[in-house]
Design a protein around this motif. Structure first.
Motif, short mmCIF file in Angstrom:
data_model
loop_
_atom_site.label_atom_id
_atom_site.label_comp_id
_atom_site.label_asym_id
_atom_site.label_seq_id
_atom_site.Cartn_x
_atom_site.Cartn_y
_atom_site.Cartn_z
N TYR A 40 0.83 -1.21 0.00
CA TYR A 40 0.00 0.00 0.00
C TYR A 40 0.87 1.26 0.00
O TYR A 40 0.61 2.20 -0.74
CB TYR A 40 -0.93 -0.01 1.22
N ARG A 52 -3.82 10.45 -4.73
CA ARG A 52 -3.86 9.86 -3.39
C ARG A 52 -5.16 10.17 -2.67
O ARG A 52 -5.69 9.32 -1.96
CB ARG A 52 -2.71 10.40 -2.53
N SER A 53 -5.68 11.37 -2.84
CA SER A 53 -6.89 11.75 -2.11
C SER A 53 -8.10 10.95 -2.59
O SER A 53 -9.03 10.73 -1.82
CB SER A 53 -7.16 13.25 -2.25
N ASP A 54 -8.09 10.50 -3.84
CA ASP A 54 -9.21 9.72 -4.39
C ASP A 54 -9.00 8.21 -4.26
O ASP A 54 -9.93 7.45 -4.49
CB ASP A 54 -9.41 10.06 -5.87
N TYR A 55 -7.80 7.80 -3.90
CA TYR A 55 -7.47 6.36 -3.91
C TYR A 55 -8.09 5.64 -2.72
O TYR A 55 -8.04 6.09 -1.59
CB TYR A 55 -5.95 6.18 -3.87
N MET A 56 -8.69 4.52 -3.01
CA MET A 56 -9.23 3.63 -1.97
C MET A 56 -8.55 2.28 -2.11
O MET A 56 -8.62 1.67 -3.17
CB MET A 56 -10.74 3.45 -2.13
N LEU A 59 -10.56 -3.81 -0.74
CA LEU A 59 -11.10 -4.40 0.48
C LEU A 59 -10.29 -5.63 0.89
O LEU A 59 -9.99 -5.81 2.06
CB LEU A 59 -12.56 -4.77 0.28
N SER A 62 -7.14 -4.56 2.65
CA SER A 62 -7.39 -4.08 4.01
C SER A 62 -7.72 -5.22 4.95
O SER A 62 -7.25 -5.26 6.08
CB SER A 62 -8.53 -3.06 4.02
N SER A 68 -7.23 -0.72 8.72
CA SER A 68 -7.79 0.18 7.71
C SER A 68 -6.63 0.92 7.06
O SER A 68 -6.05 1.84 7.66
CB SER A 68 -8.77 1.15 8.36
N LYS A 70 -6.50 3.02 4.71
CA LYS A 70 -6.74 4.43 4.37
C LYS A 70 -6.27 5.37 5.48
O LYS A 70 -6.02 6.54 5.23
CB LYS A 70 -8.24 4.61 4.08
N THR A 71 -6.10 4.86 6.69
CA THR A 71 -5.65 5.71 7.80
C THR A 71 -4.14 5.97 7.75
O THR A 71 -3.65 6.82 8.49
CB THR A 71 -5.98 5.06 9.16
#
Length: 83
Positions: A40, A52-56, A59, A62, A68, A70-71
């Motif tokens: 990641y 980066r701001s739009d990247y998820m 699942l 994670s 998580s 994304k944190t």
């Protein structure tokens, strides 16, 4: 007696790294989750700031890491030495 104690101490030193965790940001990462977190970090480290701001993260990624993702930020990855 001395040989048994020395052997026990020596063997315990090899067992400690197996349970070692590292901290990435505020997240404790287990050795099992580390490959997913490192992957990641590589992904977000190679992206532009706007991407980066739009990247998820996926699942599956994670869930497999147990945290998580994304944190975790790029600066967290850099401080942990993952990028």
């Amino acid at each position: 007696m001395f040989k048994k104690t020395t052997l026990a101490v020596a063997l315990s030193l090899f067992a400690i790294p197996a349970f070692a965790q590292i901290t990435v940001g505020t997240v404790q990462v287990t050795p099992e989750g580390l490959p997913y977190v490192a992957s990641y970090c590589d992904e977000i480290g190679s992206m532009s700031v706007s991407d980066r701001s739009d990247y998820m993260p996926g699942l599956a990624q994670s869930v497999a890491s147990g945290i998580s993702l994304k944190t975790i930020t790029v600066s967290d990855c850099e401080r942990a030495g993952l990028i």
